[in-house]
Design a protein around this motif. Sequence first.
Motif, PDB file in Angstrom:
ATOM      1  N   ALA A  80       0.812  -1.219   0.000  1.00  0.00           N
ATOM      2  CA  ALA A  80       0.000   0.000   0.000  1.00  0.00           C
ATOM      3  C   ALA A  80       0.844   1.268   0.000  1.00  0.00           C
ATOM      4  O   ALA A  80       0.363   2.316  -0.429  1.00  0.00           O
ATOM      5  CB  ALA A  80      -0.928  -0.004   1.210  1.00  0.00           C
ATOM      6  N   SER A  81       2.100   1.183   0.433  1.00  0.00           N
ATOM      7  CA  SER A  81       2.913   2.391   0.590  1.00  0.00           C
ATOM      8  C   SER A  81       3.112   3.148  -0.728  1.00  0.00           C
ATOM      9  O   SER A  81       3.139   4.371  -0.725  1.00  0.00           O
ATOM     10  CB  SER A  81       4.257   2.056   1.228  1.00  0.00           C
ATOM     11  OG  SER A  81       5.033   1.270   0.345  1.00  0.00           O
ATOM     12  N   ARG A  84      -0.678   3.911  -5.036  1.00  0.00           N
ATOM     13  CA  ARG A  84      -1.317   4.927  -5.880  1.00  0.00           C
ATOM     14  C   ARG A  84      -0.372   5.452  -6.956  1.00  0.00           C
ATOM     15  O   ARG A  84      -0.794   5.737  -8.075  1.00  0.00           O
ATOM     16  CB  ARG A  84      -1.864   6.052  -5.018  1.00  0.00           C
ATOM     17  CG  ARG A  84      -3.129   5.609  -4.306  1.00  0.00           C
ATOM     18  CD  ARG A  84      -3.799   6.721  -3.539  1.00  0.00           C
ATOM     19  NE  ARG A  84      -5.089   6.331  -3.031  1.00  0.00           N
ATOM     20  CZ  ARG A  84      -5.297   5.513  -2.005  1.00  0.00           C
ATOM     21  NH1 ARG A  84      -4.280   4.970  -1.401  1.00  0.00           N
ATOM     22  NH2 ARG A  84      -6.514   5.233  -1.602  1.00  0.00           N
ATOM     23  N   ALA A  85       0.891   5.578  -6.649  1.00  0.00           N
ATOM     24  CA  ALA A  85       1.857   6.062  -7.640  1.00  0.00           C
ATOM     25  C   ALA A  85       2.129   5.007  -8.716  1.00  0.00           C
ATOM     26  O   ALA A  85       2.295   5.332  -9.888  1.00  0.00           O
ATOM     27  CB  ALA A  85       3.160   6.452  -6.959  1.00  0.00           C
ATOM     28  N   ALA A  86       2.173   3.742  -8.328  1.00  0.00           N
ATOM     29  CA  ALA A  86       2.519   2.674  -9.267  1.00  0.00           C
ATOM     30  C   ALA A  86       1.324   2.114 -10.034  1.00  0.00           C
ATOM     31  O   ALA A  86       1.500   1.500 -11.083  1.00  0.00           O
ATOM     32  CB  ALA A  86       3.217   1.537  -8.518  1.00  0.00           C
ATOM     33  N   ALA A  91      -7.901   0.451  -7.854  1.00  0.00           N
ATOM     34  CA  ALA A  91      -8.158   0.478  -6.416  1.00  0.00           C
ATOM     35  C   ALA A  91      -7.438  -0.671  -5.725  1.00  0.00           C
ATOM     36  O   ALA A  91      -7.295  -1.760  -6.289  1.00  0.00           O
ATOM     37  CB  ALA A  91      -9.657   0.377  -6.163  1.00  0.00           C
ATOM     38  N   LEU A  92      -6.994  -0.432  -4.501  1.00  0.00           N
ATOM     39  CA  LEU A  92      -6.398  -1.472  -3.660  1.00  0.00           C
ATOM     40  C   LEU A  92      -7.393  -1.794  -2.556  1.00  0.00           C
ATOM     41  O   LEU A  92      -7.758  -0.930  -1.746  1.00  0.00           O
ATOM     42  CB  LEU A  92      -5.077  -1.015  -3.063  1.00  0.00           C
ATOM     43  CG  LEU A  92      -4.367  -2.030  -2.165  1.00  0.00           C
ATOM     44  CD1 LEU A  92      -4.057  -3.316  -2.948  1.00  0.00           C
ATOM     45  CD2 LEU A  92      -3.095  -1.438  -1.589  1.00  0.00           C
ATOM     46  N   VAL A  93      -7.861  -3.032  -2.540  1.00  0.00           N
ATOM     47  CA  VAL A  93      -8.908  -3.474  -1.625  1.00  0.00           C
ATOM     48  C   VAL A  93      -8.389  -4.649  -0.815  1.00  0.00           C
ATOM     49  O   VAL A  93      -7.672  -5.506  -1.344  1.00  0.00           O
ATOM     50  CB  VAL A  93     -10.161  -3.910  -2.427  1.00  0.00           C
ATOM     51  CG1 VAL A  93     -11.240  -4.438  -1.519  1.00  0.00           C
ATOM     52  CG2 VAL A  93     -10.664  -2.759  -3.278  1.00  0.00           C
ATOM     53  N   ALA A 109      -6.907   1.039   9.597  1.00  0.00           N
ATOM     54  CA  ALA A 109      -7.048   2.497   9.534  1.00  0.00           C
ATOM     55  C   ALA A 109      -5.737   3.182   9.153  1.00  0.00           C
ATOM     56  O   ALA A 109      -5.747   4.217   8.488  1.00  0.00           O
ATOM     57  CB  ALA A 109      -7.552   3.030  10.864  1.00  0.00           C
ATOM     58  N   ALA A 110      -4.604   2.628   9.546  1.00  0.00           N
ATOM     59  CA  ALA A 110      -3.312   3.269   9.284  1.00  0.00           C
ATOM     60  C   ALA A 110      -2.765   2.956   7.888  1.00  0.00           C
ATOM     61  O   ALA A 110      -1.733   3.488   7.507  1.00  0.00           O
ATOM     62  CB  ALA A 110      -2.302   2.836  10.334  1.00  0.00           C
ATOM     63  N   VAL A 111      -3.453   2.108   7.134  1.00  0.00           N
ATOM     64  CA  VAL A 111      -2.977   1.709   5.806  1.00  0.00           C
ATOM     65  C   VAL A 111      -3.846   2.387   4.746  1.00  0.00           C
ATOM     66  O   VAL A 111      -5.076   2.390   4.852  1.00  0.00           O
ATOM     67  CB  VAL A 111      -3.037   0.175   5.639  1.00  0.00           C
ATOM     68  CG1 VAL A 111      -2.469  -0.249   4.303  1.00  0.00           C
ATOM     69  CG2 VAL A 111      -2.295  -0.527   6.772  1.00  0.00           C
ATOM     70  N   ALA A 112      -3.200   2.940   3.735  1.00  0.00           N
ATOM     71  CA  ALA A 112      -3.922   3.645   2.660  1.00  0.00           C
ATOM     72  C   ALA A 112      -4.580   2.633   1.727  1.00  0.00           C
ATOM     73  O   ALA A 112      -3.953   2.129   0.798  1.00  0.00           O
ATOM     74  CB  ALA A 112      -2.969   4.542   1.887  1.00  0.00           C
ATOM     75  N   LEU A 113      -5.838   2.335   1.987  1.00  0.00           N
ATOM     76  CA  LEU A 113      -6.599   1.375   1.191  1.00  0.00           C
ATOM     77  C   LEU A 113      -7.856   2.047   0.663  1.00  0.00           C
ATOM     78  O   LEU A 113      -8.365   2.990   1.257  1.00  0.00           O
ATOM     79  CB  LEU A 113      -7.006   0.173   2.053  1.00  0.00           C
ATOM     80  CG  LEU A 113      -5.873  -0.607   2.693  1.00  0.00           C
ATOM     81  CD1 LEU A 113      -6.404  -1.560   3.736  1.00  0.00           C
ATOM     82  CD2 LEU A 113      -5.098  -1.359   1.625  1.00  0.00           C
ATOM     83  N   ASP A 114      -8.369   1.523  -0.442  1.00  0.00           N
ATOM     84  CA  ASP A 114      -9.609   2.061  -0.997  1.00  0.00           C
ATOM     85  C   ASP A 114     -10.840   1.454  -0.333  1.00  0.00           C
ATOM     86  O   ASP A 114     -11.880   2.104  -0.253  1.00  0.00           O
ATOM     87  CB  ASP A 114      -9.641   1.835  -2.509  1.00  0.00           C
ATOM     88  CG  ASP A 114      -8.566   2.643  -3.191  1.00  0.00           C
ATOM     89  OD1 ASP A 114      -8.622   3.882  -3.108  1.00  0.00           O
ATOM     90  OD2 ASP A 114      -7.649   2.037  -3.781  1.00  0.00           O
TER      91      ASP A 114
END
Length: 179
Positions: A80-81, A84-86, A91-93, A109-114
Amino acid sequence: MSSFLRTAVHVALGAGLLAVAGLGGLWLRDRGARWERPRWPDDSFVPLRAAPVAATPAPCSVVAVNPRCPHCLAGLTRLASDWRAAHRGEALVVLVVDSAARPPVDLFAAVALDAVWWDRRGVWRGRWGHRLYGERMRFDARGHYRDTIAAHANDDDGAADRAADDHDVPVPSSQGGTP
């Protein structure tokens, strides 16, 4: 060798052979099963953190995660880090699997997920035949299954798909052209 020792060795060898044959039978049964083709999302999945409704649907990658597995959580955080750039427009689910109790809503909550979904009925394992935590299943914008990427594999952001679409295939030298 005494007869007792010989008998014990034969019994141990026989038990070992039966165990190997039993495992082989289970493996063959699993490989021969007709698994359902995945479709995203399945009606039985429970949304824990829903994705915002987009004007146009987008493709997504669904990562199977067991929340009790520290290796899964570390792998998900790494993925997830820079997602979005790659992977623009994809979407990452997360699909929480093998969890009998409903996971807390703020689990990732701390991970950037869709989005985060819970597989409450074991569809991922029982109907789709998947077994590997951290694997990434890719779906197109309509929810049709495309492929699965192993947890430890680095994808090339679709370069293989683009090459196939562009028909960029090497031509043997016998068909003309310059070497």
